[in-house]
Design a protein around this motif. Structure first.
Motif, PDB file in Angstrom:
ATOM      1  N   GLU A   6      27.250  -9.584  44.785  1.00  0.00           N
ATOM      2  CA  GLU A   6      25.860  -9.682  45.202  1.00  0.00           C
ATOM      3  C   GLU A   6      25.158 -10.737  44.363  1.00  0.00           C
ATOM      4  N   PRO A  14      23.286  -2.227  38.423  1.00  0.00           N
ATOM      5  CA  PRO A  14      24.200  -1.593  39.370  1.00  0.00           C
ATOM      6  C   PRO A  14      24.674  -2.556  40.451  1.00  0.00           C
ATOM      7  N   SER A  15      23.869  -3.585  40.740  1.00  0.00           N
ATOM      8  CA  SER A  15      24.248  -4.522  41.790  1.00  0.00           C
ATOM      9  C   SER A  15      25.349  -5.478  41.345  1.00  0.00           C
ATOM     10  N   HIS A  43      20.601   2.377  49.581  1.00  0.00           N
ATOM     11  CA  HIS A  43      21.175   3.154  48.486  1.00  0.00           C
ATOM     12  C   HIS A  43      20.826   2.511  47.144  1.00  0.00           C
ATOM     13  N   HIS A  44      20.906   1.209  47.080  1.00  0.00           N
ATOM     14  CA  HIS A  44      20.589   0.486  45.848  1.00  0.00           C
ATOM     15  C   HIS A  44      19.118   0.690  45.480  1.00  0.00           C
ATOM     16  N   SER A  47      18.630   4.118  44.066  1.00  0.00           N
ATOM     17  CA  SER A  47      19.144   4.177  42.693  1.00  0.00           C
ATOM     18  C   SER A  47      18.153   3.562  41.710  1.00  0.00           C
TER      19      SER A  47
END
Length: 73
Positions: A6, A14-15, A43-44, A47
Motif C-alpha cells: 500500500e 498497519p497499512s 477495515h483499515h 482499526s
C-alpha cells in the motif's frame, strides 16, 4: 500470489502489510475487486479509529492523574 504494498505505508503502520492478491483474481470483475478494496479500506479505517480511541483514553487517564496530583497540593 501477487503482493501489492500500500502506498504511504510505514513499517510502524498497519497499512505496511502487503495485500495478498491471488493470481486467480485476474478472473474477477473490476467491480468485485473494487468492492474488495473498499472492504479492506473500511477495515483499515476501523482499526485506525480503534487505535485513536485507545490513545485518547490513555491521554485522558494522564490528564486525570495530573489533575488529581494538583488537587493534593
Amino acid at each position: 500470489m501477487v503482493t501489492r504494498p500500500e502506498q504511504g505505508a510505514t513499517p510502524q503502520s498497519p497499512s505496511a502489510h502487503s495485500i495478498q492478491v491471488p493470481e486467480r483474481s485476474r478472473k474477477y470483475s473490476p467491480s468485485t475487486l473494487y468492492q474488495l478494496e473498499i472492504a479492506v479500506l473500511q477495515h483499515h479505517v476501523a482499526s485506525l479509529e480503534a487505535e485513536l480511541e485507545r490513545k485518547e483514553a490513555r491521554h485522558q487517564a494522564v490528564v486525570d492523574r495530573y489533575e488529581r496530583l494538583l488537587q493534593r497540593r
